[in-house]
Scaffold this active site. Sequence first.
Site, PDB file in Angstrom:
ATOM      1  N   SER A 142       0.850  -1.190   0.000  1.00 10.27           N
ATOM      2  CA  SER A 142       0.000   0.000   0.000  1.00 10.27           C
ATOM      3  C   SER A 142       0.883   1.237   0.000  1.00 10.27           C
ATOM      4  CB  SER A 142      -0.880  -0.008   1.247  1.00 10.27           C
ATOM      5  OG  SER A 142      -1.529   1.245   1.387  1.00 10.27           O
ATOM      6  N   TYR A 153      -2.433  -1.277  10.092  1.00  9.78           N
ATOM      7  CA  TYR A 153      -2.496  -1.595   8.656  1.00  9.78           C
ATOM      8  C   TYR A 153      -1.244  -1.086   7.949  1.00  9.78           C
ATOM      9  CZ  TYR A 153      -4.077  -1.533   3.801  1.00  9.78           C
ATOM     10  OH  TYR A 153      -4.171  -1.712   2.437  1.00  9.78           O
ATOM     11  N   SER A 154      -0.872   0.176   8.192  1.00 16.15           N
ATOM     12  CA  SER A 154       0.273   0.734   7.452  1.00 16.15           C
ATOM     13  C   SER A 154       1.575   0.050   7.865  1.00 16.15           C
ATOM     14  CB  SER A 154       0.339   2.254   7.582  1.00 16.15           C
ATOM     15  OG  SER A 154       0.782   2.636   8.820  1.00 16.15           O
ATOM     16  N   LYS A 157       1.890  -3.247   6.088  1.00 16.87           N
ATOM     17  CA  LYS A 157       2.308  -3.142   4.685  1.00 16.87           C
ATOM     18  C   LYS A 157       3.800  -2.810   4.578  1.00 16.87           C
ATOM     19  CE  LYS A 157      -1.604  -4.214   2.781  1.00 16.87           C
ATOM     20  NZ  LYS A 157      -1.756  -5.494   2.070  1.00 16.87           N
ATOM     21  N   ILE A 186      -8.204   2.570  -4.137  1.00 17.10           N
ATOM     22  CA  ILE A 186      -9.187   1.997  -5.062  1.00 17.10           C
ATOM     23  C   ILE A 186     -10.560   1.843  -4.396  1.00 17.10           C
ATOM     24  CG2 ILE A 186      -9.623   0.050  -6.614  1.00 17.10           C
ATOM     25  CD1 ILE A 186      -6.950   1.479  -7.166  1.00 17.10           C
TER      26      ILE A 186
END
Length: 232
Positions: A142, A153-154, A157, A186
Amino acid sequence: MKRLDGQLALVTGSSRGIGAKVAEGLADRGCDVILHGRKNENTLHTKKLLVSKGVKVYSVEGELSTLEGVNQIVQQVEAIGHVDILYNNAGLSNIYKPIFEYTMEDWHEIMQVNVYSLTFLCNAFAPAMKEKGYGRIVNVSSGIQDQPHLVAYSVSKAAVDKYTKDLSFELKDSDIKVSYIDPGWIKTDLGGPDAENDLDSVLPGMLIPVLLDKEDATGQGFRAQDYKGKEI
Ligand SMILES: NC(=O)c1ccc[n+]([C@@H]2O[C@H](COP(=O)([O-])OP(=O)(O)OC[C@H]3O[C@@H](n4cnc5c(N)ncnc54)[C@H](OP(=O)(O)O)[C@@H]3O)[C@@H](O)[C@H]2O)c1
């Protein structure tokens, strides 16, 4: 158009969203595809679409939040055949809260699906690729930045990027290219309705790491949006 006839790809999280689009792009190039979702019924829609393209399409089911689930996926895939392309796309970002309120459970849930399970799938399929002398492994990353409410989440990634580089170095003397790729922001269930890019924009970019040639570098990071509207 570069073709992938006769190759078999496993695309995790291909029941919907970016994974379903990647599976479609692979099938358009003649690649046989193993679809994956938490339940087989979740992949039915994508399966119907891909079958109409004349390639072989299979479905496997399983949770990536547990080791048991990962092992079930591996067993189902091994019963189908040798995987030439491992596309680690499945991921989740279901926790949005102030950075100081993140619990051990929050971290564990995201890291398990987005990182640990991804590494176990590489463990399961990369050695056979090495033995055969060919493989393409793509780990979906990401471009997320400056969003502390999504810190787990970050960070997951960032870990995917680093893991990809280490794995690529391990396999650098073979024709196994290991890459990570940022699809862009997206419109999907994960990206939400306000995302800046439509789902179609991930193609053809998401296929670039699969289409690498033997002489191309391994361990590279790509951005699918850089290839928007281009012929590949
Ligand atoms: N959308 C974006 O803006 C964006 C941006 C950057 C990176 N990404 C990355 O792109 C990848 C795909 O995202 P997306 O937007 O397409 O997401 P999505 O529409 O929410 O789809 C997620 C896919 O992953 C599967 N999945 C989720 N949790 C799972 C679990 N615990 N066990 C097994 N499978 C699970 C889902 O299967 P089921 O259908 O069975 O639930 C589904 O196929 C992810 O790695 C994501 O981090 C997305």
